[in-house]
Structure formats: C-alpha cells, structure tokens
Scaffold this active site. Structure first.
Site, PDB file in Angstrom:
ATOM      1  N   GLY A  22      -1.815 -21.849   8.766  1.00 20.86           N
ATOM      2  CA  GLY A  22      -1.822 -21.711  10.217  1.00 20.86           C
ATOM      3  C   GLY A  22      -1.484 -23.016  10.906  1.00 20.86           C
ATOM      4  N   LYS A  50      -6.969 -26.435  10.072  1.00 22.16           N
ATOM      5  CA  LYS A  50      -7.411 -27.234  11.216  1.00 22.16           C
ATOM      6  C   LYS A  50      -7.314 -26.417  12.502  1.00 22.16           C
ATOM      7  CE  LYS A  50      -6.331 -30.713  14.521  1.00 22.16           C
ATOM      8  NZ  LYS A  50      -6.182 -29.737  15.621  1.00 22.16           N
ATOM      9  N   HIS A  93     -11.902 -21.497  14.576  1.00 18.99           N
ATOM     10  CA  HIS A  93     -12.529 -21.282  15.894  1.00 18.99           C
ATOM     11  C   HIS A  93     -11.773 -20.254  16.743  1.00 18.99           C
ATOM     12  CE1 HIS A  93     -10.286 -24.237  18.819  1.00 18.99           C
ATOM     13  NE2 HIS A  93      -9.444 -23.651  18.004  1.00 18.99           N
ATOM     14  N   ASN A 110     -23.999 -36.260  24.065  1.00 15.05           N
ATOM     15  CA  ASN A 110     -22.615 -36.702  24.229  1.00 15.05           C
ATOM     16  C   ASN A 110     -21.955 -35.809  25.273  1.00 15.05           C
ATOM     17  OD1 ASN A 110     -19.792 -37.107  23.971  1.00 15.05           O
ATOM     18  ND2 ASN A 110     -20.081 -37.914  21.903  1.00 15.05           N
TER      19      ASN A 110
END
Length: 348
Positions: free
Chosen positions: A185, A250, A254, A291
């Site tokens: 991908g 990578k 998600h 953060n």
C-alpha cells in the site's frame, strides 16, 4: 478589541473563530488549485498580473490574494504580492510542499464526506457507506481508478506527508541482512525510495493498486533507485504481496476498521516465511495527555478516518492486539524521532 492571547478572548468570540475556520482551508485550497504560489515563486506580482496569468477574474483574484495576506501566506510590497516562508509551502517544487495535501483536503470529495459527520457519528459508519449511489463491493480507494486526476492528487499528498518523516523512520529501521523490502500500500513509494537511498544493497517493491504505478516509477527514477525498485499491482485485501524479507505497512492500518485490517495483515502473514518481518508504521494515540501537538493531530485524524475510510487511530496496546489477532507476534516497538512508532512482528 485588544490583541490578547486566545484564552483571554471572550468564549463567544473564540468559538466563533472556530466556526468560521472552515473558510480558511478553502482559501488555501483555491490558492493551491490555481497555482498561486508557483506563479509567485520567482518574483512578486501585482494582483492584475496574477489574474491575467492565471486566467481568473481580476477583482476576485485580488480578494483571494488579500485573504492569503491575512493568513500570512503572502505579504504586500506596494502594489505587489509576494510569498512568505509559509506561503512557499504551497509551491509544487518546494521540499516542504503541501500543495497536493491542500488540494486533497479542500477538494469536493473530502468536504462532502465531512459534511456527513453527524450521520457518521450517529451510525458509526463512514460517509461512503451512507451514500446509496456508491457501488457496492468496492473499497474506498477503488474509485480512484476511474479518476486519474484525483488519484494523482491523493498519492502526491501522501508523498508530501511522508517526505518529512521518512528520515526519522528510516533511521530507526534495522535492515541488517535484508535483501528485499515490499512496501504494501506504498503508493508512489516515498518511504521505500528513502529506504533504498539509505541501504544500497537492498531491493524494493511497491505493492499497490495499478493507479499508483506511473507515479512510483517516476519517483524511483528521480531518486536514482530505479535499478533496485519495481512496482507490482494488486489489491491488498485480495492478493498476497510478493515475497520479501521485510513487509512494510506505513499509514495503512489506520485507514481501516479491525475486520479489514485483519484481512490485510492476514494476506501479509500468509506469505511470510519464519525469518520474514512485518513492520507496521503508525503514530499511536497517546494514552496520557501531555503532548498538545500529538494529541491535536491524532484526535482530528481519527475523525477524518471515521468520515473518509471507516478507519481509526489506535493506541499502542490496540495496535499490538490487532497485529497479534492476525496470527503475528510483536517482537519489538521501535520509537522514532517523529510521532511514528514501528511495530515489528513475525509469524506467531
């Protein structure tokens, strides 16, 4: 009203700023779509000259340029408009370009999807699943095959985002003894190109839909790694990737819900030999606050995934559990100087 800090402003004004902030990405998108930064890259120009060269309406062009001044993307020098340092991020050729990313995020597809956010929250389904006109049995990115221009914008946007974090990721990889890496991908192969530059003995393959082939081959040629890089077309859900020592995913997991993620991970596992490794590169959602930038990026990326693909951002334990549910064993999680972490897994 005095220029105080944002928190010193009245709550009604602050929320009004948030509500009206929808105007900002569309102004930036218009500038990116029209190529304003590319036109002003070499020298400042008056608004009339910008309109003439872009073939746009003189009055409305000047109004757009003044909005870009307010956003600090342009500065006025007499009757001329010039790029600021931030404005140069909309130049196509800039190493920090975000032109394609703006064209993607401000484009009609993303904006239509975000316009259905309330329905997505009510139903738990992405915008595309709510569209009765969408062809059944196709995945989110399949339709790009019929829209090469949209596909090119998407893949170039991914190149822009990957280019900035690639050195941090590549520096954290352990590729000792590795002969072949398959970027599953991987789109145009921005990360794979960086890996091959850093590791001259490694060969690489991008495994993605056919629509990414030409862009990937062009990128490999531009980076001088074409002799060690190739492209294999395939659907990651239906076809196993080519054989490799290392499989790289990578910013892919998600995009998808757990069921699709397990299917994709399973396709990789099916072709992994006992020595092969799978590297899942994602930025885990923090389990504790602290953060602000990290939290902002991932909180809103999570909603973007919900709306556009049906995916989600996950915590480190959630990524571990998902990977292991696919019949893999996470052997280490490598930190990088960026927000990304590398989940390294082998067959269980």
């Amino acid at each position: 009203m005095s220029n105080g800090s944002p928190t010193s402003l009245p709550p009604s004004f602050r929320i009004n700023q948030m509500i009206m902030s929808l105007w900002i990405p569309q102004v930036i998108h218009a500038a990116a779509e029209l190529g304003v930064a590319d036109l002003l890259a070499d020298a400042p120009l008056p608004a009339g000259a910008v309109a003439e060269r872009l073939g746009t309406h003189p009055d409305t062009t000047e109004r757009l340029l003044r909005a870009l001044v307010t956003l600090e993307l342009l500065a006025e020098r007499g009757d001329r408009f010039e790029l600021t340092e931030m404005g140069r991020c909309l130049e196509t050729r800039s190493p920090t370009s975000r032109r394609a990313w703006s064209r993607l995020m401000g484009g009609s597809g993303v904006w239509r999807a975000w316009g259905r956010l309330t329905e997505c929250i009510r139903t738990g389904r992405p915008a595309r699943a709510l569209d009765l006109a969408a062809p059944s049995g196709t995945e989110t990115f399949d339709e790009q095959a019929n829209d090469p221009a949209a596909a090119a914008i998407f893949h170039q946007a991914m190149v822009e985002l990957t280019r900035g974090v690639a050195p941090a990721i590549v520096g954290a990889l352990d590729l000792r003894g590795v002969r072949r890496v398959v970027d599953v991908g991987g789109g145009y192969g921005a990360l794979l190109g960086a890996i091959l530059e850093a590791h001259p003995a490694v060969e690489g393959v991008v495994f993605d839909l056919e629509q990414a082939r030409a862009g990937a081959l062009d990128l490999f040629a531009s980076r001088g790694v074409a002799d060690r890089a190739s492209f294999v077309a395939g659907n990651c859900f239906d076809t196993a990737p080519p054989a490799a020592d290392v499989y790289l995913l990578k910013s892919v997991i998600h995009d998808w819900d757990d069921a699709r993620s397990l299917r994709l991970l399973g396709k990789c596992r099916d072709v992994m030999d006992p020595e092969a490794r799978l590297l899942v590169v994602e930025p885990p959602t923090p389990t504790q606050r602290g953060n602000a930038i990290h939290e902002w990026v991932l909180t809103f990326s999570d909603i973007n995934m919900l709306v556009n693909t049906g995916g989600r951002e996950r915590t480190e334990p959630e990524y571990r559990a998902l990977i292991e549910a696919a019949g893999l064993r996470v052997v280490t999680v490598r930190e990088t100087p960026s927000i990304f972490r590398i989940f390294e897994a082998v067959r269980a």
